[in-house]
Scaffold this motif. Sequence first.
Motif, PDB file in Angstrom:
ATOM      1  N   LEU A  46      16.790  29.142  56.887  1.00 47.96           N
ATOM      2  CA  LEU A  46      15.863  29.375  58.176  1.00 47.96           C
ATOM      3  C   LEU A  46      16.936  29.087  59.439  1.00 47.96           C
ATOM      4  N   ASP A  47      18.035  29.537  59.606  1.00 48.60           N
ATOM      5  CA  ASP A  47      18.914  28.989  60.768  1.00 48.60           C
ATOM      6  C   ASP A  47      19.027  27.511  60.959  1.00 48.60           C
ATOM      7  N   GLY A  48      19.139  26.921  59.929  1.00 52.53           N
ATOM      8  CA  GLY A  48      19.241  25.493  59.947  1.00 52.53           C
ATOM      9  C   GLY A  48      17.957  24.581  60.341  1.00 52.53           C
ATOM     10  N   LEU A  49      16.679  25.318  60.280  1.00 53.17           N
ATOM     11  CA  LEU A  49      15.565  24.691  60.373  1.00 53.17           C
ATOM     12  C   LEU A  49      15.073  23.994  59.423  1.00 53.17           C
ATOM     13  N   THR A  50      15.393  24.326  57.953  1.00 54.28           N
ATOM     14  CA  THR A  50      14.951  23.658  56.936  1.00 54.28           C
ATOM     15  C   THR A  50      15.450  22.249  56.826  1.00 54.28           C
ATOM     16  N   ASP A  51      16.891  22.164  57.204  1.00 51.14           N
ATOM     17  CA  ASP A  51      17.832  21.134  57.152  1.00 51.14           C
ATOM     18  C   ASP A  51      17.171  19.914  58.304  1.00 51.14           C
ATOM     19  N   ARG A  52      16.888  20.438  59.525  1.00 47.62           N
ATOM     20  CA  ARG A  52      16.496  19.801  60.720  1.00 47.62           C
ATOM     21  C   ARG A  52      15.017  19.157  60.409  1.00 47.62           C
ATOM     22  N   LEU A  53      14.115  20.227  59.689  1.00 47.89           N
ATOM     23  CA  LEU A  53      12.813  19.622  59.187  1.00 47.89           C
ATOM     24  C   LEU A  53      12.961  18.492  58.146  1.00 47.89           C
ATOM     25  N   GLU A  54      13.863  18.740  57.207  1.00 49.50           N
ATOM     26  CA  GLU A  54      14.053  17.687  56.216  1.00 49.50           C
ATOM     27  C   GLU A  54      14.531  16.365  56.866  1.00 49.50           C
ATOM     28  N   GLN A  55      15.088  16.269  57.704  1.00 44.01           N
ATOM     29  CA  GLN A  55      15.743  15.157  58.429  1.00 44.01           C
ATOM     30  C   GLN A  55      14.655  14.559  59.381  1.00 44.01           C
ATOM     31  N   ARG A  56      13.831  15.265  59.927  1.00 47.78           N
ATOM     32  CA  ARG A  56      12.720  14.751  60.864  1.00 47.78           C
ATOM     33  C   ARG A  56      11.897  14.069  59.979  1.00 47.78           C
ATOM     34  N   VAL A  57      11.378  14.963  58.877  1.00 55.17           N
ATOM     35  CA  VAL A  57      10.313  14.114  57.778  1.00 55.17           C
ATOM     36  C   VAL A  57      10.858  12.949  57.401  1.00 55.17           C
ATOM     37  N   ALA A  58      12.145  12.766  56.929  1.00 52.55           N
ATOM     38  CA  ALA A  58      12.485  11.582  56.241  1.00 52.55           C
ATOM     39  C   ALA A  58      12.459  10.513  57.334  1.00 52.55           C
ATOM     40  N   ALA A  59      13.001  10.812  58.684  1.00 55.30           N
ATOM     41  CA  ALA A  59      12.809   9.619  59.669  1.00 55.30           C
ATOM     42  C   ALA A  59      11.210   9.280  59.858  1.00 55.30           C
ATOM     43  N   HIS A  60      10.148  10.219  59.883  1.00 58.95           N
ATOM     44  CA  HIS A  60       8.960   9.773  59.888  1.00 58.95           C
ATOM     45  C   HIS A  60       8.239   9.205  58.693  1.00 58.95           C
ATOM     46  N   ARG A  61       8.897   9.437  57.685  1.00 63.52           N
ATOM     47  CA  ARG A  61       8.463   8.536  56.454  1.00 63.52           C
ATOM     48  C   ARG A  61       8.988   7.222  56.502  1.00 63.52           C
TER      49      ARG A  61
END
Length: 155
Positions: free
Chosen positions: A140-155
């Motif tokens: 998804l034009d890099g969205l998947t990787d960005r979301l994965e990183q953001r969620v990891a930070a939130h957790r």
Amino acid sequence: MDRRTTQPRMLIGPVNTVGQGSAWAAAVSEHVGISTAVWKSAESSEGSPYRVDRWVPQRAFPTPESRRRLLDEIARDFTHVIDESGQPFGGAVSMRRSVLDAYRLRLKGVRTALLFHGSDIRQPSMHRAMHEDSPFHGPLDGLTDRLEQRVAAHR
């Protein structure tokens, strides 16, 4: 405010993504009978079709003194605060600032909660593993990787 004798009043914000904060506030008011308010931090008060009781300009409280005044106002007017997505009210987007604000509000007797929803907490890799039709099977034009990183930070 003497919180032992004060009627509960809940603040929800500052994100109100697609009106979710507004919907939660309406549900709490209707089903629990607690007075609620929805605040939204944004660059502009234009364009939201959802209930917002107060617009708080982003980065409107950049100094320690201005943040103290904002937290004093919240503590004076609310007994409970639900912070959406780890974003502070009226400040630069920063989970660290949000957690510090929650701590300071708790010292003032306000009950606080942190609430994540949707892409704030949905981990793409887990969603992929659980759902064959997950949109996260592609980059998804890099969205998947960005979301994965953001969620990891939130957790």
